[in-house]
Scaffold this motif. Structure first.
Motif, mmCIF file in Angstrom:
data_model
loop_
_atom_site.group_PDB
_atom_site.id
_atom_site.type_symbol
_atom_site.label_atom_id
_atom_site.label_comp_id
_atom_site.label_asym_id
_atom_site.label_seq_id
_atom_site.Cartn_x
_atom_site.Cartn_y
_atom_site.Cartn_z
ATOM 1 N N VAL A 259 0.840 -1.201 0.000
ATOM 2 C CA VAL A 259 0.000 0.000 0.000
ATOM 3 C C VAL A 259 0.875 1.251 0.000
ATOM 4 O O VAL A 259 0.614 2.214 -0.731
ATOM 5 N N GLY A 260 1.928 1.247 0.804
ATOM 6 C CA GLY A 260 2.830 2.393 0.856
ATOM 7 C C GLY A 260 3.466 2.688 -0.495
ATOM 8 O O GLY A 260 3.582 3.854 -0.904
ATOM 9 N N LYS A 261 3.852 1.636 -1.181
ATOM 10 C CA LYS A 261 4.457 1.807 -2.511
ATOM 11 C C LYS A 261 3.473 2.465 -3.472
ATOM 12 O O LYS A 261 3.852 3.332 -4.274
ATOM 13 N N ARG A 262 2.207 2.073 -3.381
ATOM 14 C CA ARG A 262 1.204 2.659 -4.260
ATOM 15 C C ARG A 262 0.914 4.117 -3.890
ATOM 16 O O ARG A 262 0.781 4.981 -4.754
ATOM 17 N N LEU A 301 2.759 4.801 8.394
ATOM 18 C CA LEU A 301 3.882 5.008 7.480
ATOM 19 C C LEU A 301 5.148 4.293 7.938
ATOM 20 O O LEU A 301 5.956 3.862 7.109
ATOM 21 N N CYS A 302 5.318 4.118 9.236
ATOM 22 C CA CYS A 302 6.516 3.421 9.714
ATOM 23 C C CYS A 302 6.495 1.948 9.337
ATOM 24 O O CYS A 302 7.523 1.266 9.400
ATOM 25 N N LYS A 303 5.320 1.443 8.938
ATOM 26 C CA LYS A 303 5.206 0.040 8.525
ATOM 27 C C LYS A 303 5.390 -0.157 7.024
ATOM 28 O O LYS A 303 5.382 -1.274 6.528
ATOM 29 N N GLU A 308 12.119 8.636 4.711
ATOM 30 C CA GLU A 308 11.492 9.744 5.414
ATOM 31 C C GLU A 308 10.975 10.828 4.467
ATOM 32 O O GLU A 308 9.946 11.452 4.729
ATOM 33 N N ILE A 309 11.666 11.054 3.375
ATOM 34 C CA ILE A 309 11.235 12.073 2.419
ATOM 35 C C ILE A 309 9.885 11.699 1.809
ATOM 36 O O ILE A 309 8.965 12.520 1.728
ATOM 37 N N LYS A 310 9.753 10.438 1.394
ATOM 38 C CA LYS A 310 8.487 9.986 0.812
ATOM 39 C C LYS A 310 7.366 9.996 1.842
ATOM 40 O O LYS A 310 6.222 10.339 1.533
#
Length: 362
Positions: A259-262, A301-303, A308-310
């Motif tokens: 999900v984070g990548k998307r 987001l930590c998962k 950190e920038i993204k």
């Protein structure tokens, strides 16, 4: 527009179902054991003496099997899956799960942004307008074993129209598919950890049956049904994510990273519905609310494994619905209805039949 809902155990808890690990432990430890093996007795003793350490069954199990032999670990997994499946089937059967709340559920799925604060609602609606001339497709990935969601939506494994949008009634909003990524109590039930780093014994990495039973992605692949591949594709094509009832546990890190990548794509947004019934914070205080929302965003987001920038760029596209009424209804216990019937109380079962679909959404 592709909308993906990610639904966790908080959904069933909202309905009043007792599906916490602690509820299962109460049932499990109160049962007269049918297995007489030393392995099972030791597991039960450990669980009884250290309930706090077992607050998350899957994480604790990964560490526990690191102290025993592979053959014993396999026996314990088989035993726990059987017991948990029996418990969940009995728990689900206690309730009347009908479609009397269908209208509420349809409206929340169609317009989840309506439960946010006004400026956030406007942002999401403006975002949705980019797809005003297209049908909207909703796919749901549930991490639950129960079928309560399907029953409440009256979903029968085929596309379900739950509304329209804009001024054109032909612009449909459909729930096209629901996928149980962890299976069901009586079918392909997945119980385990995210990867080998969550198992406290490196030697187990060499044992194929441990990998196939305990590592969730490997376990899913053994069924060769494509469930995991399908969900990865849905996530990779999503324009809007809505998350409800999930604690973003480490044993499902695979999915939070996907999900984070998307979401790292700047054209994607996310709504996290987060319930904290024990909080003293009402949710109405401005500065305090923003602080709590930032904590929830940072926790997710930590998962994700992003840098950190993204993470900072993504935060402004994540919205938090804190202690809302999203998908919140209470189910009736069959036992309570039966008792009232015996007392000859003339209390009807409200809304067992279908209700009208929403005809217009913004």
């Amino acid at each position: 527009m592709n909308i993906v809902f990610l639904v966790g155990n908080g959904f069933d808890l909202n309905l009043g179902m007792k599906t916490r690990y602690g509820d299962f432990y109460d049932y499990y430890l109160a049962k007269s054991p049918t297995e007489s093996t030393t392995n099972i007795h030791q597991l039960q003793s450990n669980l009884k003496e250290d309930r706090e350490n077992w607050s998350d069954l899957e994480e604790a199990l990964g560490q526990y099997i690191g102290r025993i032999e592979a053959e014993e670990a396999v026996q314990i997994h088989t035993h726990l899956v059987k017991e948990l499946a029996q418990y969940l089937l009995k728990e689900e059967d206690k309730y009347i799960i009908d479609n009397s709340h269908q209208g509420i559920f349809y409206e929340h799925l169609v317009n989840p942004e309506n439960l946010l604060l006004p400026l956030e609602t406007r942002d999401i609606k403006n975002f949705k307008d980019n797809w005003s001339n297209h049908n909207w497709d909703i796919k749901i990935i549930t991490f639950n074993y129960t079928k309560s969601l399907e029953k409440l939506l009256a979903y029968e494994n085929k596309a379900l129209k739950i509304g329209t949008h804009g001024n054109n009634p032909s612009r449909a909003i459909n729930v096209s598919e629901i996928e149980h990524i962890h299976g069901f109590p009586n079918n392909r039930m997945v119980l385990g950890v995210n990867d080998f780093t969550q198992i406290g014994n490196e030697k187990h990495q060499e044992v194929r049956i441990i990998r196939n039973k305990y590592i969730k992605p490997h376990c899913n692949s053994t069924y060769r049904l494509g469930h995991e591949t399908k969900c990865v594709q849905w996530i990779g094509q999503a324009d809007l994510f809505c998350v409800f009832g999930l604690s973003f546990g480490n044993t499902d890190k695979y999915w939070w990273e996907a999900v984070g990548k998307r979401i790292a794509n700047e054209n994607v947004k996310m709504i996290i519905f987060w319930n904290d019934p024990n909080s003293l914070f009402s949710g109405n205080e401005g500065p305090e609310r923003v602080e709590r929302e930032d904590e929830i965003k940072d926790y997710f987001l930590c998962k994700t494994g992003l840098d950190e920038i993204k993470k900072e760029k993504i935060k402004e596209r994540i919205y938090v619905g804190y202690n809302t009424e999203f998908l919140k209804v209470k189910l009736l216990l069959k036992e309570s209805i039966s008792s009232k019937s015996k007392d000859k109380s003339n209390i009807p079962l409200h809304g067992i039949g279908h209700i009208n679909l929403p005809t217009k959404t913004s």
